[in-house]
Design a protein around this motif. Structure first.
Motif, PDB file in Angstrom:
ATOM      1  N   ALA A 289       0.826  -1.219   0.000  1.00  0.00           N
ATOM      2  CA  ALA A 289       0.000   0.000   0.000  1.00  0.00           C
ATOM      3  C   ALA A 289       0.856   1.262   0.000  1.00  0.00           C
ATOM      4  N   ARG A 290       1.871   1.310   0.846  1.00  0.00           N
ATOM      5  CA  ARG A 290       2.706   2.511   0.918  1.00  0.00           C
ATOM      6  C   ARG A 290       3.523   2.732  -0.355  1.00  0.00           C
ATOM      7  N   PRO A 291       4.185   1.685  -0.894  1.00  0.00           N
ATOM      8  CA  PRO A 291       4.896   1.903  -2.163  1.00  0.00           C
ATOM      9  C   PRO A 291       3.986   2.390  -3.284  1.00  0.00           C
ATOM     10  N   PHE A 292       2.761   1.873  -3.344  1.00  0.00           N
ATOM     11  CA  PHE A 292       1.847   2.316  -4.401  1.00  0.00           C
ATOM     12  C   PHE A 292       1.379   3.742  -4.156  1.00  0.00           C
ATOM     13  N   ALA A 293       1.198   4.121  -2.899  1.00  0.00           N
ATOM     14  CA  ALA A 293       0.850   5.516  -2.595  1.00  0.00           C
ATOM     15  C   ALA A 293       1.994   6.438  -3.004  1.00  0.00           C
ATOM     16  N   TRP A 294       3.231   5.990  -2.765  1.00  0.00           N
ATOM     17  CA  TRP A 294       4.400   6.784  -3.174  1.00  0.00           C
ATOM     18  C   TRP A 294       4.455   6.900  -4.690  1.00  0.00           C
ATOM     19  N   MET A 295       4.233   5.783  -5.399  1.00  0.00           N
ATOM     20  CA  MET A 295       4.257   5.817  -6.871  1.00  0.00           C
ATOM     21  C   MET A 295       3.181   6.743  -7.419  1.00  0.00           C
TER      22      MET A 295
END
Length: 377
Positions: A289-295
Motif C-alpha cells: 500500500a505505501r509503495p503504491f501511494a508513493w508511486m
C-alpha cells in the motif's frame, strides 16, 4: 467523495495496458500485465470499476438516499451505452480513414470500416441493440449490462451479502450455458465477454468497495497468512505464463500445470484468473500500500492517474490510439534494426494518451474561452 489517487493510477495503468495489448507488433506490449500473470488489464479494469461503484453507492445512499443512488447508476448505464455507440462509430470511421490512406491495421475487424460507409444506419442500430459489439469495445457492452443491474443487485447485496455471494457464484458456474442464450452477431454463442462469468469479478469489486470498512479489520488479523497465500498464487500464475512462453521445452510443465488448473478461459472468467487478480489486489492493497501511494505521487503516477480519471473518455481514446498505433507499427519494416522505431511509436502513444486525458480533465479552464473566441459562448 475524496478520490484515492492510487486507484486512479491503477485504472490509468489498466487503460495503457489495454491500448498496448491491442497493438500486435508493438514493443511495450511485452511489458504489460498479461506477460506476468494469468490475468490481464481487463480484469484489473473491471475489478476497479466494481470497487468504485461500491464506494460511490455507499456515499450517495448515505447522503441522498437509495433512490438517488439507483437513479445515478441508471444514468451511468445509459452513459456507458451511449459511449459504446459513439465509440463504435468513431472506431469504424477512423478505421475507414486509415484504409483510405492505405494504412493497414489489424487491431479491429476490417468489416466495420465497410459497414459504416455502406450501411451506416444498420451498423449503428446493431451496435445500439448490442447484437454486435465491435472488438476493442466489447468490454463496454459487458459494462453496460453490469451497471444496468446495479440499482437492483447492490441493494440486494447490502441487505443479504452472503445470499448475494451464493447467487453470484451459482450464476458464474452456469455462465457458459446462460451466455449461449443471448442472441448475437458472433459465430460463437453469446457475448465475447461473458456477463454471467464476469459479474463475479465485478460484484466482488463492488463488495470490496461497499464493505471495506467491515471486511478489512477482519482480514488484517490474518494479514501474514493472506499475504503468503497471495504471493504463492501469483508465483504459480507467473510459472504458468513463463512455461507457456518457453513453449515446447516446457511442455511437460505446462501439461502438469494444466492438470491442476484446467483450461484458463478469459472470456468466461475461469477460477484461476479470478483468484489470481484477487491475490494481486491483496498484495497491492495491504503489503504494498505505501509503495503504491508513493508511486501515485510521482510524475508518472500522476500522469496515469489523470488517464484513469478520464473514465469513459479515456477508454474511447485508448481504443482510437490502439488502432492508430497498430497502423503506425505496420508501416515500420520488420526486423530488429527497426525495434527502436516501434518503441518510439509506443512511447509517443502513451505520451499522447496522457496529454489528451490531461486536456480533457482541464476542459473547464480552456473550453469556455475557446467557445467565446469562436462565437459559440
Amino acid at each position: 467523495m475524496k478520490r484515492i489517487v492510487a486507484l486512479d493510477m491503477l485504472r490509468g495503468y489498466a487503460l495503457v495496458c489495454i491500448m498496448l495489448d491491442h497493438m500486435p507488433i508493438g514493443v511495450l506490449r511485452k511489458l504489460t500485465l498479461t506477460n506476468f500473470a494469468v490475468f490481464d488489464a481487463a480484469e484489473l479494469f473491471v475489478l476497479l470499476s466494481g470497487f468504485l461503484v461500491g464506494m460511490v453507492w455507499i456515499k450517495v445512499e448515505a447522503r441522498e438516499g437509495r433512490p438517488a443512488a439507483q437513479i445515478r447508476f441508471l444514468r451511468r448505464a445509459a452513459q456507458v451505452w451511449l459511449a459504446l455507440i459513439a465509440g463504435a462509430i468513431l472506431l469504424a470511421l477512423f478505421s475507414a480513414l486509415l484504409f483510405k490512406l492505405q494504412m493497414n491495421h489489424t487491431a479491429v475487424w476490417f468489416q466495420y470500416a465497410r459497414w459504416i460507409v455502406e450501411h451506416p444506419i444498420g451498423y449503428v442500430a446493431t451496435v445500439a441493440l448490442m447484437w454486435m459489439q465491435p472488438n476493442l469495445l466489447d468490454v463496454l457492452a459487458l459494462y453496460v449490462l453490469l451497471i444496468a443491474t446495479v440499482p437492483v443487485t447492490v441493494p440486494f447485496m447490502l441487505r443479504w451479502p452472503w445470499l448475494a455471494m451464493a447467487v453470484s457464484v451459482l450464476v458464474w458456474i452456469l455462465a457458459q450455458p446462460l451466455n449461449a442464450l443471448i442472441p448475437n452477431q458472433r459465430p460463437g454463442p453469446g457475448l465475447l465477454f461473458n456477463p454471467f462469468g464476469w459479474q463475479m469479478l465485478f460484484f466482488a469489486g463492488v463488495a470490496m468497495g461497499a464493505f471495506r470498512d467491515r471486511i478489512m479489520p477482519v482480514l488484517r488479523r490474518h494479514a501474514a497468512l493472506l499475504t503468503w497465500i497471495s504471493v504463492g498464487v501469483l508465483l504459480f500464475s507467473l510459472t504458468i505464463v513463463i512455461a507457456l512462453k518457453i513453449g515446447a521445452p516446457a511442455k511437460p510443465v505446462s501439461q502438469f500445470l494444466r492438470q491442476i488448473t484446467g483450461g484458463i478461459d478469459k472470456w468466461s472468467l475461469d477460477f484461476m484468473r479470478f483468484i489470481a487478480i484477487l491475490a494481486a489486489s491483496w498484495i497491492v492493497a495491504v503489503p504494498l500500500a505505501r509503495p503504491f501511494a508513493w508511486m501515485a505521487a510521482t510524475a508518472p503516477g500522476e500522469a496515469l492517474a489523470e488517464i484513469g480519471r478520464g473514465g469513459l473518455f479515456s477508454f474511447i481514446v485508448c481504443v482510437m490510439l490502439s488502432i492508430w498505433g497498430d497502423a503506425l507499427d505496420m508501416t515500420v519494416p520488420p526486423g530488429p534494426a527497426n525495434l527502436w522505431l516501434r518503441l518510439a511509436i509506443d512511447i509517443w502513444l502513451v505520451t499522447a494518451f496522457w496529454v489528451i486525458a490531461a486536456l480533457w480533465m482541464r476542459r473547464e479552464t480552456w473550453l469556455p474561452p475557446l467557445r467565446t473566441r469562436l462565437g459559440l459562448g
